[in-house]
Design a protein around this motif. Structure first.
Motif, PDB file in Angstrom:
ATOM      1  N   ARG A  85       0.863  -1.304   0.066  1.00 44.11           N
ATOM      2  CA  ARG A  85       0.095   0.036   0.139  1.00 44.11           C
ATOM      3  C   ARG A  85       0.858   1.247   0.011  1.00 44.11           C
ATOM      4  NH1 ARG A  85      -4.233  -0.659   4.617  1.00 44.11           N
ATOM      5  NH2 ARG A  85      -2.612  -0.677   5.919  1.00 44.11           N
ATOM      6  N   THR A  86       0.222   2.158  -0.687  1.00 39.68           N
ATOM      7  CA  THR A  86       1.084   3.540  -0.552  1.00 39.68           C
ATOM      8  C   THR A  86       0.574   4.481   0.715  1.00 39.68           C
ATOM      9  OG1 THR A  86      -0.870   4.670  -1.741  1.00 39.68           O
ATOM     10  CG2 THR A  86       0.693   3.618  -3.123  1.00 39.68           C
ATOM     11  N   ALA A  87       1.443   5.432   0.677  1.00 42.36           N
ATOM     12  CA  ALA A  87       0.975   6.182   1.922  1.00 42.36           C
ATOM     13  C   ALA A  87      -0.326   6.716   1.975  1.00 42.36           C
ATOM     14  CB  ALA A  87       2.157   7.413   2.119  1.00 42.36           C
ATOM     15  N   ASP A  88      -0.913   7.064   0.932  1.00 40.66           N
ATOM     16  CA  ASP A  88      -2.289   7.684   0.551  1.00 40.66           C
ATOM     17  C   ASP A  88      -3.452   6.572   0.674  1.00 40.66           C
ATOM     18  OD1 ASP A  88      -1.445  10.175  -0.117  1.00 40.66           O
ATOM     19  OD2 ASP A  88      -1.363   9.819  -2.243  1.00 40.66           O
ATOM     20  N   LYS A  91      -3.458   6.025   4.728  1.00 40.82           N
ATOM     21  CA  LYS A  91      -4.122   7.096   5.197  1.00 40.82           C
ATOM     22  C   LYS A  91      -5.679   7.061   4.985  1.00 40.82           C
ATOM     23  CE  LYS A  91      -4.206  12.177   5.959  1.00 40.82           C
ATOM     24  NZ  LYS A  91      -5.213  12.161   6.667  1.00 40.82           N
ATOM     25  N   ALA A  92      -6.181   6.774   3.719  1.00 38.78           N
ATOM     26  CA  ALA A  92      -7.503   6.609   3.427  1.00 38.78           C
ATOM     27  C   ALA A  92      -7.901   5.233   4.255  1.00 38.78           C
ATOM     28  CB  ALA A  92      -7.528   6.028   1.950  1.00 38.78           C
ATOM     29  N   ALA A  93      -7.327   4.349   4.475  1.00 36.25           N
ATOM     30  CA  ALA A  93      -7.890   3.179   5.126  1.00 36.25           C
ATOM     31  C   ALA A  93      -7.899   3.708   6.685  1.00 36.25           C
ATOM     32  CB  ALA A  93      -6.902   2.191   5.179  1.00 36.25           C
ATOM     33  N   GLU A  94      -7.108   4.297   7.227  1.00 38.16           N
ATOM     34  CA  GLU A  94      -6.855   4.741   8.617  1.00 38.16           C
ATOM     35  C   GLU A  94      -8.271   5.932   9.152  1.00 38.16           C
ATOM     36  OE1 GLU A  94      -2.825   5.897   9.226  1.00 38.16           O
ATOM     37  OE2 GLU A  94      -2.312   3.958   9.603  1.00 38.16           O
ATOM     38  N   ALA A 116       2.250  -1.332   8.293  1.00 36.99           N
ATOM     39  CA  ALA A 116       1.163  -1.057   7.712  1.00 36.99           C
ATOM     40  C   ALA A 116       1.109  -0.865   6.057  1.00 36.99           C
ATOM     41  CB  ALA A 116       0.676   0.408   8.107  1.00 36.99           C
ATOM     42  N   GLN A 117       2.168  -0.732   5.571  1.00 35.69           N
ATOM     43  CA  GLN A 117       2.125  -0.715   4.190  1.00 35.69           C
ATOM     44  C   GLN A 117       1.784  -2.140   3.474  1.00 35.69           C
ATOM     45  OE1 GLN A 117       4.890  -0.812   5.974  1.00 35.69           O
ATOM     46  NE2 GLN A 117       6.563  -1.672   5.070  1.00 35.69           N
ATOM     47  N   TRP A 118       1.867  -3.208   4.341  1.00 31.84           N
ATOM     48  CA  TRP A 118       1.540  -4.512   3.540  1.00 31.84           C
ATOM     49  C   TRP A 118       0.233  -5.079   4.203  1.00 31.84           C
ATOM     50  CZ3 TRP A 118       4.668  -5.654  -0.120  1.00 31.84           C
ATOM     51  CH2 TRP A 118       5.755  -5.006  -0.243  1.00 31.84           C
ATOM     52  N   LEU A 119      -0.732  -5.225   3.306  1.00 32.77           N
ATOM     53  CA  LEU A 119      -2.171  -5.993   3.275  1.00 32.77           C
ATOM     54  C   LEU A 119      -2.013  -7.137   2.617  1.00 32.77           C
ATOM     55  CD1 LEU A 119      -4.894  -5.383   4.706  1.00 32.77           C
ATOM     56  CD2 LEU A 119      -5.597  -5.003   2.404  1.00 32.77           C
ATOM     57  N   THR A 153      -9.095  -0.036   0.646  1.00 33.21           N
ATOM     58  CA  THR A 153      -7.444  -0.447   0.501  1.00 33.21           C
ATOM     59  C   THR A 153      -7.045  -1.307   1.714  1.00 33.21           C
ATOM     60  OG1 THR A 153      -6.952   1.609   1.623  1.00 33.21           O
ATOM     61  CG2 THR A 153      -7.087   1.557  -0.737  1.00 33.21           C
ATOM     62  N   SER A 154      -8.202  -1.409   2.799  1.00 30.29           N
ATOM     63  CA  SER A 154      -8.018  -2.496   3.870  1.00 30.29           C
ATOM     64  C   SER A 154      -8.607  -3.692   3.782  1.00 30.29           C
ATOM     65  CB  SER A 154      -8.360  -1.756   5.070  1.00 30.29           C
ATOM     66  OG  SER A 154      -7.875  -2.221   6.254  1.00 30.29           O
TER      67      SER A 154
END
Length: 188
Positions: A85-88, A91-94, A116-119, A153-154
């Motif tokens: 996952r990208t930083a954006d 952030k959108a998921a959080e 957090a970057q890996w889902l 994205t989550s």
């Protein structure tokens, strides 16, 4: 007279009869038929190589997976999505109001701490099992083309008929760049 004496002294060798041939042919057919019937049964008792390997944990090297990319792997015959996952996207998921979700779950509960970057999620829609398309839909997570389920994205369900989020398989980080799917933190 000499001829009759000679004939009496020679041993008479019996020629095979049709009955002898039938006994031998029947016995051979029974042996081959028995083996033909028994062998598949005996062979079915042993697991095939795919089954033996399918339950084994799968190691995935994360190094070649570019940011924003989704990679598909298989574990136990099930499709698994590994998403960098990208930083954006993070952030959108959080930033989602968890109370508004059909299957409420914070993003932090769906990823490993400090990663957090890996889902990592199962790659089948929780509605009827279709394979959703990555980076699609309103939330740029996944979109199921079969019945319209939408995931963020989550991997959380945000619309459509899917009842729950995309499940998380057991996995563990063995280093910052490697995971093992099929092994949880306790057995790592």
């Amino acid at each position: 007279m000499l001829e009759s004496q000679v004939a009496e002294t020679t041993t008479h060798v019996a020629e095979p009869t049709r009955r002898d041939f039938l006994y031998i042919a029947t016995g051979a057919a029974a042996a081959v038929g028995g083996a033909t019937l028994v062998w598949p049964f005996v062979q079915s008792l042993a697991p095939d190589a795919a089954t033996v390997a399918a339950g084994a944990p799968v190691e995935v090297d994360l190094t070649p997976i570019a940011e924003g990319q989704i990679v598909k792997v298989f574990w136990r015959g099930k499709l698994i999505f590994v998403r960098h996952r990208t930083a954006d996207e993070i952030k959108a998921a959080e930033d989602v109001n968890v109370a508004s979700l059909r299957d409420p779950q914070p993003d932090s509960a769906r990823v490993k701490p400090d990663h957090a970057q890996w889902l990592i999620v199962y790659g089948n829609c929780t509605h009827l099992g279709c394979v959703p398309l990555g980076q699609q839909g309103e939330y740029h997570g996944w979109f199921c083309p079969c019945h319209g389920s939408v995931f963020d994205t989550s991997g959380r369900v945000r619309g459509g008929p899917a009842p729950i989020n995309l499940p998380i398989p057991p996995y563990a980080f063995t280093s910052d760049t490697k995971i093992v799917i099929g092994q949880d933190e306790a057995t790592a």
